[in-house]
Design an enzyme around this catalytic site. Sequence first.
Site, PDB file in Angstrom:
ATOM      1  N   LYS A 147       0.847  -1.208   0.000  1.00 13.92           N
ATOM      2  CA  LYS A 147       0.000   0.000   0.000  1.00 13.92           C
ATOM      3  C   LYS A 147       0.878   1.253   0.000  1.00 13.92           C
ATOM      4  CE  LYS A 147      -4.335   1.639   1.201  1.00 13.92           C
ATOM      5  NZ  LYS A 147      -4.518   2.083  -0.141  1.00 13.92           N
TER       6      LYS A 147
ATOM      7  N   ASP B  42      -8.303  -4.192 -14.426  1.00  8.02           N
ATOM      8  CA  ASP B  42      -8.496  -4.852 -15.732  1.00  8.02           C
ATOM      9  C   ASP B  42      -8.929  -3.879 -16.824  1.00  8.02           C
ATOM     10  OD1 ASP B  42      -7.832  -7.317 -14.572  1.00  8.02           O
ATOM     11  OD2 ASP B  42      -9.914  -7.713 -14.031  1.00  8.02           O
TER      12      ASP B  42
ATOM     13  N   ASN C 125      -0.338  -6.846 -17.340  1.00  2.00           N
ATOM     14  CA  ASN C 125      -1.018  -7.903 -16.586  1.00  2.00           C
ATOM     15  C   ASN C 125      -1.584  -8.921 -17.568  1.00  2.00           C
ATOM     16  OD1 ASN C 125      -2.344  -9.191 -14.354  1.00  2.00           O
ATOM     17  ND2 ASN C 125      -4.262  -8.236 -15.008  1.00  2.00           N
TER      18      ASN C 125
ATOM     19  N   HIS D   6      -4.864 -11.550 -17.873  1.00  2.00           N
ATOM     20  CA  HIS D   6      -6.171 -11.864 -17.269  1.00  2.00           C
ATOM     21  C   HIS D   6      -6.756 -13.074 -18.004  1.00  2.00           C
ATOM     22  CE1 HIS D   6      -9.761 -11.027 -14.952  1.00  2.00           C
ATOM     23  NE2 HIS D   6     -10.435 -11.348 -16.050  1.00  2.00           N
TER      24      HIS D   6
ATOM     25  N   ILE E 154      -2.176  -2.317  -7.404  1.00  2.00           N
ATOM     26  CA  ILE E 154      -0.960  -1.548  -7.686  1.00  2.00           C
ATOM     27  C   ILE E 154      -1.295  -0.084  -7.407  1.00  2.00           C
ATOM     28  CG2 ILE E 154       0.750  -0.922  -9.453  1.00  2.00           C
ATOM     29  CD1 ILE E 154       0.841  -3.857  -8.881  1.00  2.00           C
TER      30      ILE E 154
HETATM   31  C1  GAR Z   1      -3.528 -17.038 -14.286  1.00  2.00           C
HETATM   32  O1  GAR Z   1      -4.491 -17.775 -14.980  1.00  2.00           O
HETATM   33  C2  GAR Z   1      -3.775 -15.554 -14.477  1.00  2.00           C
HETATM   34  O2  GAR Z   1      -4.331 -15.221 -15.717  1.00  2.00           O
HETATM   35  C3  GAR Z   1      -4.774 -15.283 -13.375  1.00  2.00           C
HETATM   36  O3  GAR Z   1      -4.316 -16.047 -12.290  1.00  2.00           O
HETATM   37  C4  GAR Z   1      -3.677 -17.227 -12.776  1.00  2.00           C
HETATM   38  C5  GAR Z   1      -2.335 -17.349 -12.078  1.00  2.00           C
HETATM   39  O4  GAR Z   1      -1.763 -18.595 -12.338  1.00  2.00           O
HETATM   40  N1  GAR Z   1      -4.823 -13.886 -13.068  1.00  2.00           N
HETATM   41  C6  GAR Z   1      -5.938 -13.276 -12.676  1.00  2.00           C
HETATM   42  O5  GAR Z   1      -6.995 -13.863 -12.502  1.00  2.00           O
HETATM   43  C7  GAR Z   1      -5.803 -11.780 -12.433  1.00  2.00           C
HETATM   44  N2  GAR Z   1      -7.071 -11.157 -12.441  1.00  2.00           N
HETATM   45  P1  GAR Z   1      -0.227 -18.876 -11.991  1.00  2.00           P
HETATM   46  O6  GAR Z   1       0.002 -18.419 -10.563  1.00  2.00           O
HETATM   47  O7  GAR Z   1      -0.070 -20.366 -12.128  1.00  2.00           O
HETATM   48  O8  GAR Z   1       0.609 -18.087 -12.971  1.00  2.00           O
END
Ligand code: GAR
Length: 187
Positions: free
Chosen positions: A62, A145, A102, A104, A88
């Site tokens: 933070k 997002d 990022n 998603h 962030i």
């Molecule tokens: C991934 O699928 C990524 O797209 C998602 O978390 C997972 C992490 O997997 N991210 C989100 O949902 C962000 N909003 P990992 O720890 O095995 O890389």
Amino acid sequence: MKNIAIFASGDGSNAEAIAKYFKNSDIACVKIVLSNRQKAGVHDRIKALGIPTLTFSKDEWKDCSKILSTLQKNDIDLIVLAGFLCMIETPLINAFKARIINIHPSLLPKYGGPGMWGHHVHDAVISAGEKESGITIHYVTEEVDGGEIIFQDSCPVKPDDTAETLASRIHSLEHAQYPNVIEQLLR
Ligand code: GAR
């Protein structure tokens, strides 16, 4: 040679795929991985590749002054979020304008925003009866997002999919595409 910092909160399969991709690269390397969870799986995966990881508390994320000084000390060019579930803060966004990205696990703007992460996204996609899902790589702004989209790719949602089987298909797509997109950005 460009220096990448990855931020991760979870299992770290994307962080590992990216770190391996750039292991012998002459374009970039993963210099450090920062996390908000000491027990996240990402630490073991990344340390096994000889890359240091650091954990900061919720308050440190933070305040973000320690994060900023760590990034500056490591001469970081690009911040890559890979399953990072902390906000962030604005000073970090301003210090790294258009240099934070990022991934998603859906085709944004669908199934994005606060509370939409990991299995919550896949559950929502399946409940809505979608025939297609996918991945979105985007710049990070203050809007969750909401930053400009850099890249998207899609995959089918099968009639018998569960959140787990869909997550696995999405992860394969992420591992195949995220490192390439990062390389294109850094070139
Ligand atoms: C991934 O699928 C990524 O797209 C998602 O978390 C997972 C992490 O997997 N991210 C989100 O949902 C962000 N909003 P990992 O720890 O095995 O890389």
